[in-house]
Every structure is written in C-alpha cells, then in structure tokens.
Design a protein around this motif. Sequence first.
Motif, PDB file in Angstrom:
ATOM      1  N   ARG A  20     -36.594  30.952  36.569  1.00  0.00           N
ATOM      2  CA  ARG A  20     -35.850  31.045  35.317  1.00  0.00           C
ATOM      3  C   ARG A  20     -34.346  30.930  35.540  1.00  0.00           C
ATOM      4  NH1 ARG A  20     -39.583  35.978  33.395  1.00  0.00           N
ATOM      5  NH2 ARG A  20     -41.101  34.841  32.098  1.00  0.00           N
ATOM      6  N   GLU A  21     -33.899  31.279  36.745  1.00  0.00           N
ATOM      7  CA  GLU A  21     -32.468  31.277  37.052  1.00  0.00           C
ATOM      8  C   GLU A  21     -32.023  30.024  37.799  1.00  0.00           C
ATOM      9  OE1 GLU A  21     -31.956  34.786  39.334  1.00  0.00           O
ATOM     10  OE2 GLU A  21     -32.375  36.166  37.669  1.00  0.00           O
ATOM     11  N   ARG A  22     -32.894  29.468  38.605  1.00  0.00           N
ATOM     12  CA  ARG A  22     -32.537  28.322  39.446  1.00  0.00           C
ATOM     13  C   ARG A  22     -32.540  27.030  38.624  1.00  0.00           C
ATOM     14  NH1 ARG A  22     -29.917  25.985  43.596  1.00  0.00           N
ATOM     15  NH2 ARG A  22     -31.205  24.538  44.798  1.00  0.00           N
ATOM     16  N   THR A  23     -31.485  26.241  38.756  1.00  0.00           N
ATOM     17  CA  THR A  23     -31.402  24.978  38.024  1.00  0.00           C
ATOM     18  C   THR A  23     -31.388  23.799  38.986  1.00  0.00           C
ATOM     19  OG1 THR A  23     -28.978  25.073  37.988  1.00  0.00           O
ATOM     20  CG2 THR A  23     -30.156  26.010  36.092  1.00  0.00           C
ATOM     21  N   VAL A  24     -32.096  22.732  38.608  1.00  0.00           N
ATOM     22  CA  VAL A  24     -32.071  21.463  39.328  1.00  0.00           C
ATOM     23  C   VAL A  24     -32.080  20.332  38.305  1.00  0.00           C
ATOM     24  CG1 VAL A  24     -33.184  22.286  41.439  1.00  0.00           C
ATOM     25  CG2 VAL A  24     -34.585  21.477  39.551  1.00  0.00           C
ATOM     26  N   GLY A  61     -30.083  19.615  36.124  1.00  0.00           N
ATOM     27  CA  GLY A  61     -29.626  20.048  34.818  1.00  0.00           C
ATOM     28  C   GLY A  61     -30.607  20.888  34.032  1.00  0.00           C
ATOM     29  N   ARG A  62     -31.708  21.276  34.651  1.00  0.00           N
ATOM     30  CA  ARG A  62     -32.712  22.099  33.955  1.00  0.00           C
ATOM     31  C   ARG A  62     -33.115  23.248  34.868  1.00  0.00           C
ATOM     32  NH1 ARG A  62     -37.428  17.891  32.850  1.00  0.00           N
ATOM     33  NH2 ARG A  62     -38.330  19.665  31.712  1.00  0.00           N
ATOM     34  N   THR A  63     -33.612  24.332  34.258  1.00  0.00           N
ATOM     35  CA  THR A  63     -34.154  25.397  35.097  1.00  0.00           C
ATOM     36  C   THR A  63     -35.474  24.922  35.698  1.00  0.00           C
ATOM     37  OG1 THR A  63     -35.469  26.492  33.380  1.00  0.00           O
ATOM     38  CG2 THR A  63     -33.150  27.148  33.576  1.00  0.00           C
ATOM     39  N   VAL A  64     -35.786  25.461  36.859  1.00  0.00           N
ATOM     40  CA  VAL A  64     -37.056  25.096  37.506  1.00  0.00           C
ATOM     41  C   VAL A  64     -38.237  25.475  36.613  1.00  0.00           C
ATOM     42  CG1 VAL A  64     -38.517  25.507  39.528  1.00  0.00           C
ATOM     43  CG2 VAL A  64     -36.042  25.304  39.797  1.00  0.00           C
ATOM     44  N   ASP A  93     -38.499  25.046  33.545  1.00  0.00           N
ATOM     45  CA  ASP A  93     -38.704  24.067  32.478  1.00  0.00           C
ATOM     46  C   ASP A  93     -39.693  22.967  32.865  1.00  0.00           C
ATOM     47  OD1 ASP A  93     -37.019  25.262  30.644  1.00  0.00           O
ATOM     48  OD2 ASP A  93     -35.245  24.162  31.314  1.00  0.00           O
TER      49      ASP A  93
END
Length: 385
Positions: free
Chosen positions: A272-276, A278-281, A283
Amino acid sequence: MRRTVFNEDHEAFRETLRAFIEAEVVPVHDAWFAAGQVPREFYRRLAGLGLFGINVPEEYGGAGLDSHTFEAVQYEETARAGVSFGGSGVHVLLGLPYLKSLATDEQKRRFLPRFVTGEDMWAIAMTEPGTGSDLAGMRSTARLSEDGTHYVLNGAKTFITGGVHADRVIVCARTAAPTSGDRRHGISLLAVDTRSEGYSVGRKLDKLGLRTSDTAELAFTDVKVPVEDLLGEENRGFHYLGANLPSERWGIAFNAYAQAAAAVRFTQEYVRERTVFGRTVADFQNTKFELAACKAEVDAAQAVADRALEALDAGELTAAEAAGAKLFCTEAAHRVIDRCLQLHGGYGYMNEYPIARLYADNRVNRIYGGTSEVMKMIIAKDMGL
C-alpha cells in the motif's frame, strides 16, 4: 470464519502481551538479533508476566490451567510483531510436559517453583551429531555407578535450542544397549544440572534463521547425575519422547501458521505504501491475486492449527494428526512467506524488513520436530501403507 479456540480471557491476555512486546521487546529486538540471543534476565521478565506458570499446578506457583491456548496467543503475537522470545518456547512447550508427566512429587517440589519464576530455564537434548532424526541411533551413555547413587554421563548433543542459557537440560542417553528386536530400548531421560562438573557448552551455532534463539552444542565428560534426577523409568525414554511429540509438532504447526499470517499483514502494509511506475504496488492485479491466494492458504492453515489445538487440549491429538498438521501448516507457510517476500522486491531480501527475517526463521519448521519427509512416513503408516 468465526474462531472458537479463544475466549475473553485469551483476548485480555493478548492485549497484555501485545503491550509488553511493544514496550519491552520491539525497541531492543534489533540488538538481540545482532547479538544472536536474548539477555538471560529477559526470561525473568517473561516469568513476571506469568508465561512460564500458566500450565503449572497451583501448589508449585503456577496458574493450574491445562491448555495450550495461551501458548497459541503467544505464537500469534510474537509473529505479528516480528519478534522472538529466544529459547523460552522450549522451556514451556518441550520441557514442561516431561516434568508434569514424569517427575515424582519430590522432583516437582524441587523443579517446578524455579521453573515458574525463570530461576531455572530448561532445554531438552535429543539430537546428536550424525544421527539427525534417528533418535534410536544415539550414542550418549549414562552408566549407573557401582554404588547406585548416580549415573556417569558421556557424549555430545547438537542443535540444542536454549542450550546456552539453560540451567537444567533433559538429556536423552543410553542406560542400556538396544536389544536385537528393539533399537529403541535402553534410552533414559536425565534432568541434568548444567553447573555439573564435566558439562560444557560448545559453540553457539550460527544459524540461517531464529537468530535470537541460543542454539548450541553440548558435551558431557563423566558428568555425575544423581539417580534422583532420572525422569520416569529407566530405559523407557523413547516411549516418553514419542508421547510428547504431538504437542511439539502442534507448536511448530501453529507457529508456522502465525508466521504466514504475519507475512500477509506485513506485505499488505508494504504494497500500500510502495510505489512503482507511478502506482502503488497494491494497485496491480498481480498483487491482489497473489495476496488473495496467500490469504486463502493462511485461512486454511489457521483452521488446521485450531483443530489440532482443540484436539491437543482434549487429549485426543494422535501422532498422525499432529504430523498432518505440521506438514500442512509448515508447507503452506513456506509458500505464503516466499510469495510475500517476492512482493517486497529487493527490499524483501534485506534483514531490516521483517519479511526477510520471517523467511529465514520459517525455513527450519520443515526440518525440526521431524522433517516433512518423516511426517509423510508417519501419515502413510497410519493409512496402512
């Protein structure tokens, strides 16, 4: 699904234990991890919480209960926080059943009050170098002295959890040779005082996981063990070991389920916190599907672990059922934790993240207490195969 193994007393205990862990353990756990063991005085604090006396009769200073449910809560809460209480689990889960079932009244008066307070920590020494799961192949010997007052213990043990801090160790040794028809005959259990002359702690073993648990090699050179410290009857040790294995294997199964549940929790928070890109993982559909599959496996493992707990407390858990619970829960936890680590990416490989430590800690669940292969042999034999 609604669980039936816990009641209001368990939940009150859970709240107390969770607060204790957050205040007393989490802030210093990294230091314990680096040191490779918990401080010896920490066990006195656990004793002050009442953790060692829950299943000890009241006349010896305990609460007088006869249930593993409070141990189950401890497994869930330590896993949830990503911490460990070191070798104290062996003290209660492995040591206490032998004392309750085999110790004489005189031995209970000597041993149990100090067990409850943590003044004496207990471990059990079964495995020897070169024998592994073949306990009948042990070579440590305990010969009765000519005057019949003591045994003379010689030999070595390895992979002994709690072996560094232990004050008393239940040592399995041969008091007689095996017979032609029974390799298991001749093994006895001795409650050995670790302060005895000739008793020595060798290497504190450098393990892949369970870093805060003091695991050691032990050696015995002409150690004198009073006959008053024999547990149960002479030469029936293998029978006693077999009788207590279901509870040990339930503990491993339940802990594995708790570790898997914690892995899913850690991973939900991380994605929920990590983004790759431009989206959170969280997603990504792959993340949702992977965690959904993990959650389904955890739910199944929880059901198996809970059912085994109920059977254990009722005195009905068979060797084959315990083997099945251990096999299923440990294998499921392996799959879940591996998939959760994958969702962490490279950070999952770093020890600063709890998922990495869980991954390493979980691996031994399929080895100790009997390997997965041994569990399959037990189950197959029970099936008549």
